[in-house]
Design a protein around this motif. Structure first.
Motif, mmCIF file in Angstrom:
data_model
loop_
_atom_site.group_PDB
_atom_site.id
_atom_site.type_symbol
_atom_site.label_atom_id
_atom_site.label_comp_id
_atom_site.label_asym_id
_atom_site.label_seq_id
_atom_site.Cartn_x
_atom_site.Cartn_y
_atom_site.Cartn_z
ATOM 1 N N VAL A 28 116.785 27.747 10.980
ATOM 2 C CA VAL A 28 117.387 26.431 11.217
ATOM 3 C C VAL A 28 117.665 25.699 9.909
ATOM 4 O O VAL A 28 118.420 24.711 9.894
ATOM 5 C CB VAL A 28 116.492 25.560 12.128
ATOM 6 C CG1 VAL A 28 116.209 26.253 13.442
ATOM 7 C CG2 VAL A 28 115.185 25.187 11.429
ATOM 8 N N LEU A 29 117.092 26.168 8.813
ATOM 9 C CA LEU A 29 117.298 25.506 7.524
ATOM 10 C C LEU A 29 118.690 25.759 6.950
ATOM 11 O O LEU A 29 119.101 25.090 6.002
ATOM 12 C CB LEU A 29 116.233 25.961 6.520
ATOM 13 C CG LEU A 29 114.778 25.695 6.925
ATOM 14 C CD1 LEU A 29 113.826 26.240 5.861
ATOM 15 C CD2 LEU A 29 114.532 24.208 7.150
ATOM 16 N N HIS A 30 119.416 26.729 7.510
ATOM 17 C CA HIS A 30 120.746 27.055 6.992
ATOM 18 C C HIS A 30 121.727 25.901 7.170
ATOM 19 O O HIS A 30 122.725 25.815 6.458
ATOM 20 C CB HIS A 30 121.275 28.314 7.684
ATOM 21 C CG HIS A 30 120.535 29.560 7.294
ATOM 22 N ND1 HIS A 30 120.487 30.694 8.082
ATOM 23 C CD2 HIS A 30 119.800 29.844 6.198
ATOM 24 C CE1 HIS A 30 119.764 31.617 7.474
ATOM 25 N NE2 HIS A 30 119.341 31.123 6.340
ATOM 26 N N THR A 31 121.455 25.019 8.128
ATOM 27 C CA THR A 31 122.349 23.869 8.355
ATOM 28 C C THR A 31 121.862 22.627 7.632
ATOM 29 O O THR A 31 122.440 21.546 7.792
ATOM 30 C CB THR A 31 122.449 23.569 9.865
ATOM 31 O OG1 THR A 31 121.132 23.306 10.386
ATOM 32 C CG2 THR A 31 123.056 24.753 10.618
ATOM 33 N N LEU A 32 120.805 22.754 6.844
ATOM 34 C CA LEU A 32 120.199 21.602 6.183
ATOM 35 C C LEU A 32 120.896 21.312 4.853
ATOM 36 O O LEU A 32 121.185 22.228 4.085
ATOM 37 C CB LEU A 32 118.717 21.896 5.935
ATOM 38 C CG LEU A 32 117.758 20.709 5.789
ATOM 39 C CD1 LEU A 32 117.716 19.901 7.076
ATOM 40 C CD2 LEU A 32 116.374 21.214 5.419
ATOM 41 N N PRO A 33 121.197 20.044 4.549
ATOM 42 C CA PRO A 33 121.769 19.707 3.235
ATOM 43 C C PRO A 33 120.835 20.134 2.107
ATOM 44 O O PRO A 33 119.607 20.118 2.261
ATOM 45 C CB PRO A 33 121.892 18.177 3.291
ATOM 46 C CG PRO A 33 121.937 17.845 4.752
ATOM 47 C CD PRO A 33 121.080 18.861 5.424
ATOM 48 N N VAL A 34 121.421 20.504 0.977
ATOM 49 C CA VAL A 34 120.635 20.986 -0.159
ATOM 50 C C VAL A 34 119.585 19.964 -0.581
ATOM 51 O O VAL A 34 118.448 20.317 -0.929
ATOM 52 C CB VAL A 34 121.566 21.325 -1.343
ATOM 53 C CG1 VAL A 34 120.743 21.694 -2.576
ATOM 54 C CG2 VAL A 34 122.500 22.470 -0.976
ATOM 55 N N ARG A 35 119.935 18.695 -0.562
ATOM 56 C CA ARG A 35 118.994 17.649 -0.970
ATOM 57 C C ARG A 35 117.728 17.675 -0.126
ATOM 58 O O ARG A 35 116.619 17.491 -0.638
ATOM 59 C CB ARG A 35 119.673 16.274 -0.861
ATOM 60 C CG ARG A 35 118.791 15.108 -1.275
ATOM 61 C CD ARG A 35 119.597 13.821 -1.329
ATOM 62 N NE ARG A 35 120.145 13.483 -0.017
ATOM 63 C CZ ARG A 35 119.488 12.770 0.910
ATOM 64 N NH1 ARG A 35 118.268 12.342 0.648
ATOM 65 N NH2 ARG A 35 120.043 12.476 2.057
ATOM 66 N N HIS A 36 117.890 17.904 1.174
ATOM 67 C CA HIS A 36 116.737 17.941 2.069
ATOM 68 C C HIS A 36 115.891 19.189 1.832
ATOM 69 O O HIS A 36 114.659 19.152 1.992
ATOM 70 C CB HIS A 36 117.194 17.881 3.524
ATOM 71 C CG HIS A 36 117.768 16.552 3.897
ATOM 72 N ND1 HIS A 36 118.303 16.286 5.145
ATOM 73 C CD2 HIS A 36 117.890 15.408 3.182
ATOM 74 C CE1 HIS A 36 118.739 15.041 5.176
ATOM 75 N NE2 HIS A 36 118.498 14.487 4.003
ATOM 76 N N VAL A 37 116.536 20.302 1.479
ATOM 77 C CA VAL A 37 115.786 21.510 1.135
ATOM 78 C C VAL A 37 114.929 21.247 -0.101
ATOM 79 O O VAL A 37 113.751 21.627 -0.159
ATOM 80 C CB VAL A 37 116.737 22.700 0.896
ATOM 81 C CG1 VAL A 37 115.959 23.922 0.387
ATOM 82 C CG2 VAL A 37 117.494 23.063 2.172
ATOM 83 N N ARG A 38 115.511 20.577 -1.075
ATOM 84 C CA ARG A 38 114.775 20.277 -2.305
ATOM 85 C C ARG A 38 113.596 19.349 -2.032
ATOM 86 O O ARG A 38 112.542 19.458 -2.681
ATOM 87 C CB ARG A 38 115.725 19.660 -3.335
ATOM 88 C CG ARG A 38 116.735 20.662 -3.902
ATOM 89 C CD ARG A 38 117.774 19.987 -4.774
ATOM 90 N NE ARG A 38 118.700 20.963 -5.353
ATOM 91 C CZ ARG A 38 119.838 20.641 -5.959
ATOM 92 N NH1 ARG A 38 120.193 19.365 -6.054
ATOM 93 N NH2 ARG A 38 120.616 21.586 -6.450
ATOM 94 N N ASN A 39 113.756 18.434 -1.103
ATOM 95 C CA ASN A 39 112.641 17.555 -0.734
ATOM 96 C C ASN A 39 111.447 18.372 -0.252
ATOM 97 O O ASN A 39 110.294 18.121 -0.643
ATOM 98 C CB ASN A 39 113.064 16.573 0.367
ATOM 99 C CG ASN A 39 113.976 15.476 -0.146
ATOM 100 O OD1 ASN A 39 114.051 15.245 -1.347
ATOM 101 N ND2 ASN A 39 114.674 14.815 0.760
ATOM 102 N N GLY A 40 111.732 19.351 0.618
ATOM 103 C CA GLY A 40 110.661 20.192 1.136
ATOM 104 C C GLY A 40 110.034 21.065 0.067
ATOM 105 O O GLY A 40 108.807 21.251 0.024
#
Length: 303
Positions: free
Chosen positions: A251-263
């Protein structure tokens, strides 16, 4: 039918019986693995394996068959260990004072939520407008009776108004103590949905399916549920543990890069305080899908 064909049919019937028995055996192996994971027991048990091998081979009357059967037993035990190791990578058991709950981690698990959660009842799926609609619908398709509530994404929705709306949906649809709430979304969704589940009828079952990396490594585990109030973050809430957490990295494939970096930043913080091996993943390796899964697993273990 010739005599040879008759014998071959007999062999096929025996093979089918063996296949069914093996499937039942692996189901039992799964229960063993779950027990070990819940109680912190090691997967490997060489002494018990050797004892079982000797015991089972002793049943064979014909000495000619003994080496063949011994190899057959070793192969079965090998498959059992491999399956338990696989489960240990997919299931993390979170211990709490009240018991605990499993965290399921594997790609494709969203399509299998009904295997891990008891969705054979009335289910309220809570999500927000920022979560792709298909995620909630995928879960809904696995439920016996579903109501879906969607609120506006963002921290501004983490408030008493949204909380009250969820309670109103539960009431209007005659949810009972035997029904449940499933959060499908990030930290805001999990916090508000979990708080509503904690307080409706003094607590009904709650499951969490985090769809952001930050929620997967942090807020989905630990039972912290709350809403913001009068400008104060998480001022009103409760510690209410979910019955289970399902993490599907797909499900992370649809996540904006900024939100991935937050995690990733949150996981990095955990590595600096508790897990040098997790820090090594950031320092030495490219963030492939398999590495990301390991980051999530280790972060949850630290949490």
């Amino acid at each position: 039918m010739s005599e040879l064909d008759t014998i071959r049919c007999t062999i096929e019937e025996i093979d089918r019986d063996i296949a069914q028995l093996f499937e039942k055996r692996m189901d039992a192996v799964g229960l063993v693995a779950e027990y070990k994971l819940q109680n912190g027991l090691p997967i490997e048990d060489a002494d018990r394996e050797q004892a079982l091998l000797q015991k089972n081979v002793a049943y064979i009357q014909n000495p000619c068959y003994e080496p063949l059967y011994a190899q057959f037993q070793r192969d079965i035990m090998r498959l059992s260990k491999e399956y338990q190791h696989q489960m240990s990578n997919e299931f993390i058991f979170v211990h709490t004072r009240a018991g605990g709950y499993p965290v399921m981690l594997r790609r494709g698990f969203l399509q299998r939520a009904g295997e891990f959660f008891n969705l054979n009842r009335k289910v309220l799926i809570v999500t927000d407008s920022g979560v792709p609609e298909q995620y909630g619908m995928t879960v809904a398709s696995q439920c016996k009776d579903t109501v879906v509530f969607v609120f506006e994404q963002g921290e501004k929705s983490k408030c008493l108004d949204t909380y009250a709306q969820i309670l109103q949906v539960l009431t209007e649809n005659a949810f009972t103590r035997t029904d449940c709430v499933v959060a499908v979304g990030g930290g805001v969704v999990g916090d508000v949905a979990g708080f509503a589940a904690a307080s409706y009828m003094r607590g009904i079952d709650f499951y969490n399916i985090p769809t952001t990396l930050l929620a997967q490594v942090d807020s989905s585990v630990g039972g912290k549920t709350a809403v913001d109030f009068e400008g104060y973050k998480n001022l009103i809430g409760a510690f209410y543990q979910p019955k289970g957490v399902l993490i599907d990295p797909d499900v992370l494939h649809t996540l904006p890069v900024r939100h991935v970096r937050n995690g990733l930043a949150e996981a990095l913080k955990m590595s600096l305080t508790h897990d040098a091996n997790l820090f090594d993943l950031f320092e030495q390796q490219e963030l492939t899908d398999s590495v990301l899964e390991e980051v999530i697993r280790r972060a949850i273990t630290v949490k």
